[in-house]
Design a protein around this motif. Structure first.
Motif, PDB file in Angstrom:
ATOM      1  N   GLY A 103       0.824  -1.209   0.000  1.00 18.46           N
ATOM      2  CA  GLY A 103       0.000   0.000   0.000  1.00 18.46           C
ATOM      3  C   GLY A 103       0.852   1.250   0.000  1.00 18.46           C
ATOM      4  N   PRO A 104       0.231   2.397   0.307  1.00 22.23           N
ATOM      5  CA  PRO A 104       0.935   3.675   0.228  1.00 22.23           C
ATOM      6  C   PRO A 104       2.005   3.811   1.314  1.00 22.23           C
ATOM      7  CG  PRO A 104      -1.335   3.999   0.957  1.00 22.23           C
ATOM      8  CD  PRO A 104      -1.180   2.548   0.639  1.00 22.23           C
ATOM      9  N   ALA A 105       3.095   4.485   0.953  1.00 21.23           N
ATOM     10  CA  ALA A 105       4.188   4.780   1.880  1.00 21.23           C
ATOM     11  C   ALA A 105       4.916   6.004   1.345  1.00 21.23           C
ATOM     12  CB  ALA A 105       5.128   3.581   2.001  1.00 21.23           C
ATOM     13  N   ARG A 106       5.969   6.383   2.016  1.00 20.41           N
ATOM     14  CA  ARG A 106       6.762   7.540   1.594  1.00 20.41           C
ATOM     15  C   ARG A 106       8.236   7.174   1.703  1.00 20.41           C
ATOM     16  NH1 ARG A 106       5.584  12.155  -0.274  1.00 20.41           N
ATOM     17  NH2 ARG A 106       6.662  14.058   0.242  1.00 20.41           N
ATOM     18  N   VAL A 107       9.023   7.581   0.711  1.00 22.38           N
ATOM     19  CA  VAL A 107      10.473   7.357   0.729  1.00 22.38           C
ATOM     20  C   VAL A 107      11.161   8.707   0.839  1.00 22.38           C
ATOM     21  CG1 VAL A 107      12.473   6.592  -0.619  1.00 22.38           C
ATOM     22  CG2 VAL A 107      10.396   5.209  -0.574  1.00 22.38           C
ATOM     23  N   ARG A 108      12.108   8.781   1.759  1.00 20.96           N
ATOM     24  CA  ARG A 108      12.986   9.949   1.879  1.00 20.96           C
ATOM     25  C   ARG A 108      14.353   9.519   1.374  1.00 20.96           C
ATOM     26  NH1 ARG A 108      10.876  10.970   7.882  1.00 20.96           N
ATOM     27  NH2 ARG A 108       8.959  12.071   7.335  1.00 20.96           N
ATOM     28  N   ALA A 109      14.759  10.039   0.233  1.00 19.45           N
ATOM     29  CA  ALA A 109      16.054   9.695  -0.358  1.00 19.45           C
ATOM     30  C   ALA A 109      16.999  10.879  -0.188  1.00 19.45           C
ATOM     31  CB  ALA A 109      15.893   9.357  -1.831  1.00 19.45           C
ATOM     32  N   THR A 110      18.263  10.558   0.087  1.00 22.76           N
ATOM     33  CA  THR A 110      19.266  11.584   0.305  1.00 22.76           C
ATOM     34  C   THR A 110      20.550  11.207  -0.408  1.00 22.76           C
ATOM     35  OG1 THR A 110      18.368  11.995   2.496  1.00 22.76           O
ATOM     36  CG2 THR A 110      20.548  12.862   2.055  1.00 22.76           C
ATOM     37  N   MET A 111      21.125  12.155  -1.120  1.00 24.55           N
ATOM     38  CA  MET A 111      22.437  11.951  -1.717  1.00 24.55           C
ATOM     39  C   MET A 111      23.424  12.779  -0.900  1.00 24.55           C
ATOM     40  SD  MET A 111      23.763  12.292  -5.666  1.00 24.55           S
ATOM     41  CE  MET A 111      22.679  13.656  -5.966  1.00 24.55           C
ATOM     42  N   MET A 112      24.422  12.087  -0.322  1.00 23.06           N
ATOM     43  CA  MET A 112      25.395  12.777   0.507  1.00 23.06           C
ATOM     44  C   MET A 112      26.803  12.346   0.153  1.00 23.06           C
ATOM     45  SD  MET A 112      25.485  11.034   4.156  1.00 23.06           S
ATOM     46  CE  MET A 112      26.865   9.928   4.171  1.00 23.06           C
ATOM     47  N   GLN A 113      27.726  13.236   0.436  1.00 16.68           N
ATOM     48  CA  GLN A 113      29.132  12.988   0.159  1.00 16.68           C
ATOM     49  C   GLN A 113      29.887  12.996   1.481  1.00 16.68           C
ATOM     50  OE1 GLN A 113      31.005  15.962  -2.361  1.00 16.68           O
ATOM     51  NE2 GLN A 113      32.314  14.365  -3.224  1.00 16.68           N
ATOM     52  N   LEU A 114      30.757  12.003   1.668  1.00 21.34           N
ATOM     53  CA  LEU A 114      31.600  11.960   2.856  1.00 21.34           C
ATOM     54  C   LEU A 114      32.863  12.762   2.567  1.00 21.34           C
ATOM     55  CD1 LEU A 114      31.228   8.242   3.956  1.00 21.34           C
ATOM     56  CD2 LEU A 114      30.078  10.258   4.862  1.00 21.34           C
ATOM     57  N   ILE A 115      33.008  13.866   3.293  1.00 21.35           N
ATOM     58  CA  ILE A 115      34.100  14.801   3.042  1.00 21.35           C
ATOM     59  C   ILE A 115      35.036  14.802   4.246  1.00 21.35           C
ATOM     60  CG2 ILE A 115      34.666  17.207   2.547  1.00 21.35           C
ATOM     61  CD1 ILE A 115      31.736  17.451   1.507  1.00 21.35           C
ATOM     62  N   PRO A 116      36.333  14.484   4.038  1.00 22.49           N
ATOM     63  CA  PRO A 116      37.293  14.538   5.150  1.00 22.49           C
ATOM     64  C   PRO A 116      37.384  15.961   5.700  1.00 22.49           C
ATOM     65  CG  PRO A 116      38.262  13.455   3.240  1.00 22.49           C
ATOM     66  CD  PRO A 116      36.957  14.058   2.802  1.00 22.49           C
ATOM     67  N   SER A 117      37.441  16.082   7.032  1.00 16.33           N
ATOM     68  CA  SER A 117      37.519  17.409   7.630  1.00 16.33           C
ATOM     69  C   SER A 117      38.336  17.346   8.916  1.00 16.33           C
ATOM     70  CB  SER A 117      36.116  17.950   7.922  1.00 16.33           C
ATOM     71  OG  SER A 117      35.512  17.164   8.919  1.00 16.33           O
ATOM     72  N   ALA A 130      18.191  15.972  -1.746  1.00 16.35           N
ATOM     73  CA  ALA A 130      17.224  15.187  -0.971  1.00 16.35           C
ATOM     74  C   ALA A 130      15.883  15.248  -1.688  1.00 16.35           C
ATOM     75  CB  ALA A 130      17.088  15.713   0.449  1.00 16.35           C
ATOM     76  N   GLU A 131      15.146  14.166  -1.601  1.00 23.12           N
ATOM     77  CA  GLU A 131      13.835  14.105  -2.260  1.00 23.12           C
ATOM     78  C   GLU A 131      12.913  13.199  -1.453  1.00 23.12           C
ATOM     79  OE1 GLU A 131      11.018  15.147  -4.955  1.00 23.12           O
ATOM     80  OE2 GLU A 131      13.051  15.906  -4.949  1.00 23.12           O
ATOM     81  N   ASP A 132      11.698  13.657  -1.215  1.00 21.30           N
ATOM     82  CA  ASP A 132      10.648  12.830  -0.623  1.00 21.30           C
ATOM     83  C   ASP A 132       9.704  12.431  -1.746  1.00 21.30           C
ATOM     84  OD1 ASP A 132      11.744  13.303   1.829  1.00 21.30           O
ATOM     85  OD2 ASP A 132      10.003  14.333   2.681  1.00 21.30           O
ATOM     86  N   GLY A 133       9.286  11.172  -1.745  1.00 24.19           N
ATOM     87  CA  GLY A 133       8.368  10.729  -2.777  1.00 24.19           C
ATOM     88  C   GLY A 133       7.358   9.741  -2.250  1.00 24.19           C
ATOM     89  N   ASP A 134       6.123   9.878  -2.716  1.00 24.07           N
ATOM     90  CA  ASP A 134       5.080   8.903  -2.387  1.00 24.07           C
ATOM     91  C   ASP A 134       5.330   7.648  -3.211  1.00 24.07           C
ATOM     92  OD1 ASP A 134       3.712  10.578  -0.611  1.00 24.07           O
ATOM     93  OD2 ASP A 134       2.662  11.551  -2.263  1.00 24.07           O
ATOM     94  N   VAL A 135       5.207   6.492  -2.576  1.00 19.26           N
ATOM     95  CA  VAL A 135       5.386   5.217  -3.253  1.00 19.26           C
ATOM     96  C   VAL A 135       4.246   4.283  -2.883  1.00 19.26           C
ATOM     97  CG1 VAL A 135       7.902   5.379  -3.299  1.00 19.26           C
ATOM     98  CG2 VAL A 135       6.799   4.183  -1.433  1.00 19.26           C
ATOM     99  N   THR A 136       4.052   3.295  -3.712  1.00 20.86           N
ATOM    100  CA  THR A 136       3.125   2.213  -3.412  1.00 20.86           C
ATOM    101  C   THR A 136       3.944   0.945  -3.287  1.00 20.86           C
ATOM    102  OG1 THR A 136       1.364   3.300  -4.664  1.00 20.86           O
ATOM    103  CG2 THR A 136       1.109   0.929  -4.220  1.00 20.86           C
ATOM    104  N   LEU A 137       3.874   0.324  -2.126  1.00 25.06           N
ATOM    105  CA  LEU A 137       4.553  -0.954  -1.933  1.00 25.06           C
ATOM    106  C   LEU A 137       3.658  -2.054  -2.451  1.00 25.06           C
ATOM    107  CD1 LEU A 137       5.920  -0.522   1.708  1.00 25.06           C
ATOM    108  CD2 LEU A 137       7.156  -0.237  -0.449  1.00 25.06           C
TER     109      LEU A 137
END
Length: 138
Positions: A103-117, A130-137
């Motif tokens: 049924g209905p759900a939501r996905v929170r996708a994130t693109m991140m970079q690991l940066i030495p500091s 980052a993007e939130d999207g409605d999905v159907t499982l």
């Protein structure tokens, strides 16, 4: 491996909190597919596309969190290839608790970079998109 997954999980959680501010940097982008799969053994698979331009500062990952009702769980991470092309990402995880249903759900996708500091060069997440999207499982 365990440290990398922990950093990815923390980055995904932080991104969920900052998603309205981190939609996308110039040239980077992220999308979530409208459908995800739910297998009888509890394996959840979600997917989408991404585009990133530069990974010279450190590795880039696409992480995802699945939310359904009051349930939320991290669903894996994919190492990104940053060459300016639109590419597919797919993340899967076996989730026993919380149990997800078709049924209905939501996905929170994130693109991140690991940066030495800092003086020790410990990696910190830098959020690229980052993007939130409605999905159907199903």
């Amino acid at each position: 491996m365990r440290v990398r997954l922990a950093v990815l999980a923390v980055g995904t959680l932080l991104a969920a909190a900052t998603a309205p501010l981190a939609h996308a940097d110039a040239g980077n982008g992220l999308s979530v597919s409208a459908y995800g799969t739910l297998d009888t053994d509890g394996t959840v698979t979600v997917s989408g596309t991404y585009r990133c331009l530069d990974d010279t500062a450190g590795p880039v990952f696409v992480g995802s969190t699945l939310v359904q009702g009051d349930r939320s769980a991290g669903i894996g991470g994919t190492r990104a290839v940053c060459d300016g092309l639109v590419r597919a990402w797919t993340n899967s995880a076996v989730v026993k608790e919380p149990v997800y249903r078709a049924g209905p759900a939501r996905v929170r996708a994130t693109m991140m970079q690991l940066i030495p500091s800092g003086p020790l060069g410990l990696p910190l997440p830098g959020f690229l998109a980052a993007e939130d999207g409605d999905v159907t499982l199903r």
